[in-house]
Structure formats: structure tokens, C-alpha cells
Enzyme design. Structure first.
Site, PDB file in Angstrom:
ATOM      1  N   TYR A   1       0.848  -1.204   0.000  1.00 38.73           N
ATOM      2  CA  TYR A   1       0.000   0.000   0.000  1.00 38.73           C
ATOM      3  C   TYR A   1       0.885   1.257   0.000  1.00 38.73           C
ATOM      4  CZ  TYR A   1      -3.057   3.715   1.616  1.00 38.73           C
ATOM      5  OH  TYR A   1      -3.729   4.909   1.725  1.00 38.73           O
TER       6      TYR A   1
ATOM      7  N   SER B   1      -2.641  13.935   7.796  1.00 33.52           N
ATOM      8  CA  SER B   1      -3.592  13.634   6.715  1.00 33.52           C
ATOM      9  C   SER B   1      -5.034  13.670   7.232  1.00 33.52           C
ATOM     10  CB  SER B   1      -3.277  12.237   6.170  1.00 33.52           C
ATOM     11  OG  SER B   1      -4.360  11.728   5.455  1.00 33.52           O
TER      12      SER B   1
ATOM     13  N   GLN C   1      -3.753  18.455   6.365  1.00 40.32           N
ATOM     14  CA  GLN C   1      -4.132  18.263   4.946  1.00 40.32           C
ATOM     15  C   GLN C   1      -5.605  17.917   4.864  1.00 40.32           C
ATOM     16  OE1 GLN C   1      -4.538  14.644   3.719  1.00 40.32           O
ATOM     17  NE2 GLN C   1      -5.567  15.534   1.945  1.00 40.32           N
TER      18      GLN C   1
ATOM     19  N   TYR D   1      -8.787  16.839   2.161  1.00 38.25           N
ATOM     20  CA  TYR D   1      -9.263  16.454   0.834  1.00 38.25           C
ATOM     21  C   TYR D   1     -10.571  17.187   0.545  1.00 38.25           C
ATOM     22  CZ  TYR D   1      -6.184  12.406   0.106  1.00 38.25           C
ATOM     23  OH  TYR D   1      -5.110  11.592  -0.131  1.00 38.25           O
TER      24      TYR D   1
ATOM     25  N   THR E   1      -5.443  19.189  -0.729  1.00 35.57           N
ATOM     26  CA  THR E   1      -5.041  18.265  -1.792  1.00 35.57           C
ATOM     27  C   THR E   1      -6.111  18.224  -2.874  1.00 35.57           C
ATOM     28  OG1 THR E   1      -3.750  16.969  -0.250  1.00 35.57           O
ATOM     29  CG2 THR E   1      -4.386  15.873  -2.291  1.00 35.57           C
TER      30      THR E   1
ATOM     31  N   ARG F   1      -5.063   1.347  -7.920  1.00 32.24           N
ATOM     32  CA  ARG F   1      -3.754   0.812  -7.502  1.00 32.24           C
ATOM     33  C   ARG F   1      -3.850  -0.705  -7.526  1.00 32.24           C
ATOM     34  NH1 ARG F   1      -3.930   4.992  -2.792  1.00 32.24           N
ATOM     35  NH2 ARG F   1      -4.063   6.862  -4.083  1.00 32.24           N
TER      36      ARG F   1
ATOM     37  N   LYS G   1      -2.060  21.377  -2.966  1.00 34.44           N
ATOM     38  CA  LYS G   1      -1.180  20.231  -3.253  1.00 34.44           C
ATOM     39  C   LYS G   1      -1.721  19.409  -4.424  1.00 34.44           C
ATOM     40  CE  LYS G   1       0.702  16.101  -0.932  1.00 34.44           C
ATOM     41  NZ  LYS G   1      -0.077  14.955  -1.370  1.00 34.44           N
TER      42      LYS G   1
ATOM     43  N   HIS H   1       1.184  13.086  -6.415  1.00 39.38           N
ATOM     44  CA  HIS H   1       0.710  12.205  -5.352  1.00 39.38           C
ATOM     45  C   HIS H   1       1.603  10.951  -5.238  1.00 39.38           C
ATOM     46  CE1 HIS H   1      -3.096  12.288  -2.881  1.00 39.38           C
ATOM     47  NE2 HIS H   1      -2.608  11.115  -2.499  1.00 39.38           N
TER      48      HIS H   1
ATOM     49  N   ARG I   1       0.558   7.921  -7.429  1.00 35.53           N
ATOM     50  CA  ARG I   1      -0.562   7.100  -6.959  1.00 35.53           C
ATOM     51  C   ARG I   1      -1.877   7.474  -7.614  1.00 35.53           C
ATOM     52  NH1 ARG I   1       0.975   4.661  -2.182  1.00 35.53           N
ATOM     53  NH2 ARG I   1      -0.966   4.711  -1.011  1.00 35.53           N
TER      54      ARG I   1
END
Ligand SMILES: Cc1cc2nc3c(=O)[nH]c(=O)nc-3n(C[C@H](O)[C@H](O)[C@H](O)COP(=O)(O)O)c2cc1C
Length: 381
Positions: free
Chosen positions: A24, A106, A127, A129, A155, A164, A251, A275, A278
Site C-alpha cells: 500500500y 492527513s 491536509q 481532501y 489536496t 492501484r 497540493k 501524489h 498514486r
């Protein structure tokens, strides 16, 4: 295992972590082209060696958004850090603080804002989202402000999650994932004892506090998947501005036009980032995206950069390409997974030593001295 360089921590983390967690961290989107190019493009940039300039007094300090930093580095936001080491966000934040640099928490951390902020003696960054649930965003901003967070890192390169494929193979997702993860934990007893047993709750701390019930790994995947917002635009950032008065950093910028838009919007900084490879595989590495962005906005806005930085030499290369400072991502996660707070502090020591050698041999006494002249001109290559 002997750890003598920042890169050694990756191998050490691989042997310590259950595979679903190692992959991961280590993996990227699709065929991982961008992930590989982030590292190889940066490491292939030739530093320009200069000698006999009396480099006895180096100064690695810098200032960002009104804060003094002992190195031009901050720790990048990383989701699920508390799964890689016991209460991992607190340990990493302590290491960053002890070395005089910011830690960025995060949105999808295991430890909530209220657990990390009081554990450290300098203000942290947070951070966020963009999520469909604006109530969550507003709640998170209020809690960040109450906890004394100074800088908001917003972000914007995740309006939809990148696929992924490694996660499906490793047991992070895919068929029988919970069973496979249990088996992997059982066969990694050091991790199982330290993090699996004693690192609880394995919650998404910031999310649980809002939804009012515990949220685990399955919820993480489900909640995030349902909540990313492909409708996001600069308008939504105006909305954030109403609730956030401190410095705001965008970001996930990879294009000079977007960088100019960030200046027009009035952001305090950008992070040139894909990122860590990712999200969209096939986009430019940060090292290749950087020169055009620096040409477009250097001096108008603080330029931070991440993706592919593994060593102190990489930090100097990114600064030479135009960054004012960098974020470390996987580099600190591997160190944390191996040796917790001490590992991250040691990694930062190694990176500082590598930077010092690079600065002496490129004749850069201060961070501001590092620039395009620190690199071998393209025409000569
Ligand atoms: C395991 C992992 C989790 C991440 N989680 C987040 C996150 O929650 N929020 C975010 O903005 N970026 C996240 N990122 C991206 C990092 O902040 C950073 O942009 C990236 O790691 C830089 O690339 P590098 O790892 O090659 O240095 C994550 C990266 C990794 C490897």
C-alpha cells in the site's frame, strides 16, 4: 540490518510490515510508470560540482509561511500512518518537531487531530481532501483551527481515486482481503504485537469523530470511495477560504497554467506533486514538471514539491529546479515503519548530512544559494 542511507529503510520496512501494508505504501497507480519516473528522473539530474570556495559555514535554515524551519523540508500527509507504526502519526510528528520541521497530518490519519497536536511542541500542518460531505470538511477545519494548526494543505489531485492494482494483489483490497490481511498479520508477529495489538484503535480518527462511530479499514476504502468529489473547481476553494484564514497550500499541481491559477486564487503556496505516482499514471514526474512551473510562478508563490524524493541529494536537486522547500513522502514512512519516531529522526539526520555534502560540493552556502546554477546545464549533457 544496517541502515546507512535513507534508502535502506525501504528494505527494512518490507521485512517488518505485513505485505498488504508494505505494498500500500510502496505501490502506485496502474503500471507505476510515473512512480518509477519520479525517482529515476530526479536521481539522473546532474549536480554541478564546484570546489575551493570556502564552504565552512553552511546554513540549511529557511522560512515558510511565517515559520522558521531548520531544513527546507516538511513531512507529507500520509493516510493510515497509524497502521505502519504504533500511533504512527504521533511518533512521526514528534520526530519532525525534534528536528525543527513541520509535520502534516492527513485527513485520513489513524490518530485524530486532537491526539497529535497536543503531543508536539510546534504547530502542525493539516491536509484536507475535497469531499462531497462539506459538513465533514467544515468540521475538520474548525477542529484544526481549535487544535492550533497553522497551515492548511489542500489536496486537489484526488477528485477520483487512481486504481492501484498492487492493492488487489496484496490483500489490501480484492477477494478474501480481510482473511488475507489476518493471515499476513499473524505471520508478522513483531508488527502484530506492536501495532496490531497495542496500536488500537485502528480508526480513521478524524472521520470517526465526525460520523460518531468507529471507522475501520473497510470503512476507509468505502467512505473515501463514496466521498471523492469530481465536481470540484476553484469555486470550492473560495468556500474553504471563508472557513480558513491561515496560510493555504494547494497540493497536486503539475501544470504551469494551474500554478498561475493558484497565484490568481491567492494561495500562499503550491505543492508540485503527482501524489507519489498514486493517481494518474503517465503524467510527468515532479522533477520534469518543475522547471516550467518555476518559470511561471517562482517568486509569486511559495513552491513546494514532492514525489520521488528519497535522499538529501534529491532535496538539493528539487530546490535547484525551483522549489523553495520539499515534502518527504515514502522516505519517512519507510523509516517510521522500521523504527518509529527514532527512525524518522534518524532519516532526517541522514538527509541533512547528504544535503550538507551536496551543498559544499555545489558551492551553496545557504538554501537560497541553491538554484539552476547548481545543476550541469542541459546543453552540456
Ligand atoms: C501510503 C501513502 C498515503 C498517502 N496519503 C495521502 C493523504 O492522505 N493525503 C495526501 O494529500 N497525500 C497522500 N499521499 C501522497 C503524499 O502526501 C506525497 O504526495 C507522496 O507520497 C510523495 O511522493 P513520494 O512518496 O514518492 O515522496 C500518500 C502517499 C502514500 C505513499
Amino acid at each position: 540490518m544496517i541502515i546507512s542511507a535513507a534508502t535502506d529503510y525501504r528494505a527494512a520496512a518490507q521485512s517488518r510490515l505485513p505485505p498488504f501494508l508494505f505494498h500500500y505504501i510502496d505501490g502506485g497507480a496502474y503500471a507505476e510508470h510515473t512512480l518509477r519516473h519520479n525517482v529515476s528522473d530526479l536521481s539522473e539530474i546532474a549536480l554541478r560540482q564546484r570546489v575551493l570556495k570556502d564552504m565552512s559555514a553552511l546554513d540549511l535554515r529557511t522560512e515558510l509561511f511565517g515559520e522558521k524551519l531548520s531544513l527546507p523540508i516538511a513531512l507529507a500527509p500520509v493516510g493510515l500512518t497509524g497502521m505502519f507504526a504504533r500511533r504512527g502519526e504521533v511518533q512521526a510528528a514528534r520526530a519532525a518537531t525534534s528536528r525543527g520541521i513541520p509535520f502534516t497530518l492527513s485527513t485520513v490519519s489513524v490518530c485524530p487531530i486532537e491526539e497529535v497536536a497536543p503531543a508536539i511542541s510546534r504547530p502542525m500542518w493539516f491536509q484536507l481532501y475535497v469531499l462531497k460531505d462539506r459538513g465533514f470538511m467544515r468540521n475538520a477545519l474548525e477542529r484544526a483551527q481549535a487544535a492550533g494548526v497553522t497551515t492548511l494543505v489542500f489536496t486537489v489531485d484526488m477528485p477520483t481515486p487512481g486504481a492501484r492494482y498492487r492493492d488487489a494483489h496484496s490483500g489490501m483490497s480484492g477477494p478474501n482481503a480481510p482473511l488475507r490481511r489476518m493471515w499476513q498479520a499473524a505471520t508478522h508477529p513483531r508488527w502484530a504485537w506492536d501495532v496490531g495489538l497495542h496500536g488500537k484503535p485502528h480508526d480513521l480518527g478524524n472521520v470517526s469523530a465526525y460520523v460518531g462511530k468507529p471507522t475501520g479499514l473497510e470503512d476507509y476504502i468505502g467512505w473515501l470511495g463514496a466521498n471523492f468529489d469530481p465536481a470540484i473547481s476553484w469555486k470550492d476553494l473560495e468556500w474553504i477560504r471563508e472557513f480558513w484564514k491561515g496560510p493555504m497550500v494547494i497540493k497536486g499541481i503539475l501544470d504551469p497554467d494551474d500554478a498561475r491559477d493558484a497565484v490568481r486564487f491567492g494561495a500562499d503556496g503550491i505543492v508540485v506533486s503527482n501524489h507519489g505516482g498514486r493517481q494518474l499514471d503517465g503524467v510527468l514526474s515532479s522533477a520534469r514538471a518543475m522547471p516550467a512551473i518555476a518559470d511561471a510562478v517562482k517568486g509569486d508563490i511559495k513552491i513546494l514539491a514532492d514525489s520521488g524524493i528519497r535522499t538529501g541529494l534529491d532535496v538539493v536537486r528539487m530546490l535547484a529546479l525551483g522549489a523553495d522547500a520539499v515534502l518527504l513522502g515514502r522516505a519517512w514512512i519507510y523509516a517510521l515503519a522500521t523504527a518509529g519516531e527514532a527512525g524518522v529522526a534518524h532519516l532526517l539526520d541522514l538527509i541533512e548530512k547528504e544535503m550538507r555534502v551536496a551543498m559544499v560540493l555545489t558551492s551553496s552556502r545557504t538554501i537560497a544559494d541553491i538554484g539552476p546554477q547548481s545543476l550541469v546545464p542541459r546543453a552540456q549533457l
